[in-house]
Design a protein around this motif. Structure first.
Motif, PDB file in Angstrom:
ATOM      1  N   ILE A 135      35.892  26.883  30.274  1.00 36.53           N
ATOM      2  CA  ILE A 135      35.293  27.201  31.580  1.00 36.53           C
ATOM      3  C   ILE A 135      36.302  26.942  32.707  1.00 36.53           C
ATOM      4  CG2 ILE A 135      33.534  26.497  33.255  1.00 36.53           C
ATOM      5  CD1 ILE A 135      31.658  25.994  30.880  1.00 36.53           C
ATOM      6  N   MET A 136      36.984  25.787  32.645  1.00 35.35           N
ATOM      7  CA  MET A 136      37.951  25.447  33.688  1.00 35.35           C
ATOM      8  C   MET A 136      39.089  26.452  33.761  1.00 35.35           C
ATOM      9  SD  MET A 136      38.454  21.308  33.810  1.00 35.35           S
ATOM     10  CE  MET A 136      39.327  21.293  32.228  1.00 35.35           C
ATOM     11  N   SER A 137      39.659  26.775  32.604  1.00 34.63           N
ATOM     12  CA  SER A 137      40.816  27.664  32.597  1.00 34.63           C
ATOM     13  C   SER A 137      40.444  29.093  32.992  1.00 34.63           C
ATOM     14  CB  SER A 137      41.480  27.655  31.217  1.00 34.63           C
ATOM     15  OG  SER A 137      40.549  27.978  30.201  1.00 34.63           O
ATOM     16  N   VAL A 138      39.304  29.583  32.495  1.00 36.33           N
ATOM     17  CA  VAL A 138      38.868  30.940  32.859  1.00 36.33           C
ATOM     18  C   VAL A 138      38.524  31.006  34.341  1.00 36.33           C
ATOM     19  CG1 VAL A 138      37.054  32.662  32.526  1.00 36.33           C
ATOM     20  CG2 VAL A 138      38.067  31.527  30.542  1.00 36.33           C
ATOM     21  N   TYR A 139      37.881  29.955  34.856  1.00 34.86           N
ATOM     22  CA  TYR A 139      37.559  29.907  36.285  1.00 34.86           C
ATOM     23  C   TYR A 139      38.830  29.992  37.129  1.00 34.86           C
ATOM     24  CZ  TYR A 139      36.572  27.816  40.824  1.00 34.86           C
ATOM     25  OH  TYR A 139      36.518  27.565  42.179  1.00 34.86           O
ATOM     26  N   MET A 140      39.873  29.257  36.724  1.00 35.63           N
ATOM     27  CA  MET A 140      41.125  29.275  37.482  1.00 35.63           C
ATOM     28  C   MET A 140      41.808  30.630  37.410  1.00 35.63           C
ATOM     29  SD  MET A 140      41.922  26.786  39.380  1.00 35.63           S
ATOM     30  CE  MET A 140      43.665  27.162  39.612  1.00 35.63           C
ATOM     31  N   ILE A 141      41.695  31.307  36.261  1.00 34.17           N
ATOM     32  CA  ILE A 141      42.283  32.646  36.139  1.00 34.17           C
ATOM     33  C   ILE A 141      41.574  33.617  37.075  1.00 34.17           C
ATOM     34  CG2 ILE A 141      42.572  34.627  34.596  1.00 34.17           C
ATOM     35  CD1 ILE A 141      42.980  32.654  32.308  1.00 34.17           C
ATOM     36  N   ILE A 142      40.241  33.568  37.060  1.00 40.04           N
ATOM     37  CA  ILE A 142      39.449  34.461  37.916  1.00 40.04           C
ATOM     38  C   ILE A 142      39.716  34.159  39.389  1.00 40.04           C
ATOM     39  CG2 ILE A 142      37.107  35.106  38.622  1.00 40.04           C
ATOM     40  CD1 ILE A 142      36.234  34.559  35.724  1.00 40.04           C
ATOM     41  N   ARG A 143      39.687  32.875  39.741  1.00 40.87           N
ATOM     42  CA  ARG A 143      39.894  32.500  41.146  1.00 40.87           C
ATOM     43  C   ARG A 143      41.296  32.868  41.629  1.00 40.87           C
ATOM     44  NH1 ARG A 143      39.836  26.412  43.813  1.00 40.87           N
ATOM     45  NH2 ARG A 143      40.120  27.116  45.984  1.00 40.87           N
ATOM     46  N   SER A 144      42.302  32.569  40.816  1.00 37.07           N
ATOM     47  CA  SER A 144      43.677  32.877  41.220  1.00 37.07           C
ATOM     48  C   SER A 144      43.897  34.378  41.350  1.00 37.07           C
ATOM     49  CB  SER A 144      44.671  32.275  40.223  1.00 37.07           C
ATOM     50  OG  SER A 144      44.424  32.746  38.909  1.00 37.07           O
ATOM     51  N   THR A 145      43.281  35.149  40.446  1.00 36.38           N
ATOM     52  CA  THR A 145      43.403  36.606  40.523  1.00 36.38           C
ATOM     53  C   THR A 145      42.778  37.140  41.808  1.00 36.38           C
ATOM     54  OG1 THR A 145      43.360  36.812  38.102  1.00 36.38           O
ATOM     55  CG2 THR A 145      42.851  38.794  39.388  1.00 36.38           C
ATOM     56  N   ARG A 146      41.615  36.617  42.160  1.00 38.74           N
ATOM     57  CA  ARG A 146      40.952  37.031  43.404  1.00 38.74           C
ATOM     58  C   ARG A 146      41.794  36.671  44.621  1.00 38.74           C
ATOM     59  NH1 ARG A 146      34.670  35.097  42.279  1.00 38.74           N
ATOM     60  NH2 ARG A 146      34.098  36.811  40.866  1.00 38.74           N
ATOM     61  N   GLU A 147      42.346  35.454  44.625  1.00 40.94           N
ATOM     62  CA  GLU A 147      43.148  35.013  45.768  1.00 40.94           C
ATOM     63  C   GLU A 147      44.431  35.819  45.887  1.00 40.94           C
ATOM     64  OE1 GLU A 147      42.399  32.893  48.155  1.00 40.94           O
ATOM     65  OE2 GLU A 147      40.424  32.550  47.276  1.00 40.94           O
ATOM     66  N   ILE A 148      45.037  36.140  44.758  1.00 36.20           N
ATOM     67  CA  ILE A 148      46.259  36.953  44.774  1.00 36.20           C
ATOM     68  C   ILE A 148      45.978  38.325  45.362  1.00 36.20           C
ATOM     69  CG2 ILE A 148      47.926  38.154  43.298  1.00 36.20           C
ATOM     70  CD1 ILE A 148      47.779  35.685  41.426  1.00 36.20           C
ATOM     71  N   LYS A 149      44.875  38.953  44.929  1.00 35.05           N
ATOM     72  CA  LYS A 149      44.510  40.267  45.450  1.00 35.05           C
ATOM     73  C   LYS A 149      44.191  40.207  46.943  1.00 35.05           C
ATOM     74  CE  LYS A 149      42.691  42.230  41.145  1.00 35.05           C
ATOM     75  NZ  LYS A 149      41.481  42.755  40.432  1.00 35.05           N
ATOM     76  N   ARG A 150      43.511  39.119  47.358  1.00 34.08           N
ATOM     77  CA  ARG A 150      43.152  38.969  48.777  1.00 34.08           C
ATOM     78  C   ARG A 150      44.393  38.830  49.643  1.00 34.08           C
ATOM     79  NH1 ARG A 150      42.885  34.984  52.240  1.00 34.08           N
ATOM     80  NH2 ARG A 150      43.335  33.396  50.644  1.00 34.08           N
ATOM     81  N   ILE A 151      45.314  37.980  49.221  1.00 38.96           N
ATOM     82  CA  ILE A 151      46.537  37.748  50.013  1.00 38.96           C
ATOM     83  C   ILE A 151      47.419  38.986  50.029  1.00 38.96           C
ATOM     84  CG2 ILE A 151      48.659  36.375  50.157  1.00 38.96           C
ATOM     85  CD1 ILE A 151      47.070  34.060  48.880  1.00 38.96           C
ATOM     86  N   GLU A 152      47.537  39.642  48.875  1.00 36.88           N
ATOM     87  CA  GLU A 152      48.344  40.867  48.832  1.00 36.88           C
ATOM     88  C   GLU A 152      47.722  41.954  49.709  1.00 36.88           C
ATOM     89  OE1 GLU A 152      50.419  40.543  44.408  1.00 36.88           O
ATOM     90  OE2 GLU A 152      48.550  41.669  44.653  1.00 36.88           O
ATOM     91  N   GLY A 153      46.367  42.010  49.732  1.00 32.99           N
ATOM     92  CA  GLY A 153      45.672  42.993  50.572  1.00 32.99           C
ATOM     93  C   GLY A 153      45.891  42.732  52.049  1.00 32.99           C
ATOM     94  N   GLU A 154      45.942  41.446  52.431  1.00 30.39           N
ATOM     95  CA  GLU A 154      46.151  41.099  53.830  1.00 30.39           C
ATOM     96  C   GLU A 154      47.578  41.422  54.298  1.00 30.39           C
ATOM     97  OE1 GLU A 154      45.182  36.999  54.033  1.00 30.39           O
ATOM     98  OE2 GLU A 154      43.015  37.314  54.050  1.00 30.39           O
ATOM     99  N   LYS A 155      48.521  41.434  53.353  1.00 33.87           N
ATOM    100  CA  LYS A 155      49.909  41.708  53.714  1.00 33.87           C
ATOM    101  C   LYS A 155      50.187  43.194  53.873  1.00 33.87           C
ATOM    102  CE  LYS A 155      52.098  37.585  51.759  1.00 33.87           C
ATOM    103  NZ  LYS A 155      53.112  37.076  50.818  1.00 33.87           N
ATOM    104  N   LYS A 156      49.281  44.033  53.358  1.00 34.09           N
ATOM    105  CA  LYS A 156      49.503  45.489  53.442  1.00 34.09           C
ATOM    106  C   LYS A 156      49.184  45.997  54.847  1.00 34.09           C
ATOM    107  CE  LYS A 156      48.636  46.438  48.555  1.00 34.09           C
ATOM    108  NZ  LYS A 156      47.778  47.132  47.583  1.00 34.09           N
TER     109      LYS A 156
END
Length: 228
Positions: A207-228
């Motif tokens: 649960i911990m590791s999958v949660y971190m994968i999902i959260r990090s993926t969302r944050e990466i997409k959010r930050i990359e989207g803000e930079k565009k």
């Protein structure tokens, strides 16, 4: 007049108390060193007792050492919080590795349940496991309390790695104590305890590791989207 050595020691002490990043770096170095030593202990135990249990545990803690090395390398080269996108990417990689080594944990539990050999035969190994379990659990609690305010994905990953090591050490300790002190218990009861604990630990880690994968993926997409 203070010697140069005393002066340097005082500077180091002051930096440890005032610089959270440096303190994190030192703590990671200590954790990595102890983790590597414990990995070596499991390898030697596997050779001495001729059981694959310890080799699997050595592989597990060895992999945690690799993850800690990755985090240590990042902290050494980058200031925490200066590049959140890069931190989230590193956190996702480490979380993915942690997810994969759940297979190793499952193997440990399966071998504990399927084999009838004692997990530990000599007291010295039991004491090493007890000391390591105490250390890693205290470390996990301290990290959660001390670094809860640091908004850093790398620090969050560090806390998860410490918690993962703590949970698996508790599983190994339970198996050891059941072998050494559970002579009055039947094999079926011992297997039930180990299976139940192993299942809970494995589920929490997953649960911990999958949660971190999902959260990090969302944050990466959010930050990359803000930079565009």
């Amino acid at each position: 007049m203070k010697s140069k050595f005393v002066t340097e020691c005082e500077k180091l002490k002051n930096r440890l108390f005032t610089d959270a990043v440096f303190r994190t770096y030192v703590a990671l170095c200590a954790s990595l060193t102890i983790n590597l030593l414990y990995t070596g202990v499991n390898v030697l135990s596997g050779i001495m007792y001729k059981t694959n249990w310890f080799f699997v545990l050595a592989g597990y803690y060895g992999t945690l050492s690799i993850i800690r090395s990755m985090l240590l390398s990042y902290i050494k080269r980058n200031k925490l919080g200066s590049d959140v996108l890069s931190e989230w990417r590193r956190a996702r990689i480490c979380s993915a590795i942690l997810t994969l080594i759940n297979i190793s944990l499952s193997s440990v539990v399966l071998m504990m349940v399927s084999q009838k050999k004692g997990f530990v035969r000599h007291g010295i190994i039991m004491y090493v496991i007890i000391l390591y379990t105490f250390y890693i659990n205290v470390l996990a609690i301290v990290n959660v309390v001390k670094y809860r305010k640091l908004a850093s994905p790398v620090m969050t990953t560090t806390k998860i790695i410490n918690l993962a090591a703590a949970l698996v050490s508790l599983l190994a300790l339970e198996a050891t104590l059941l072998t050494v002190f559970g002579t009055g218990l039947s094999e079926s009861i011992k297997k039930t305890f180990i299976t139940a604990t192993g299942s809970v630990v494995g589920l929490i880690l997953l649960i911990m590791s999958v949660y971190m994968i999902i959260r990090s993926t969302r944050e990466i997409k959010r930050i990359e989207g803000e930079k565009k």
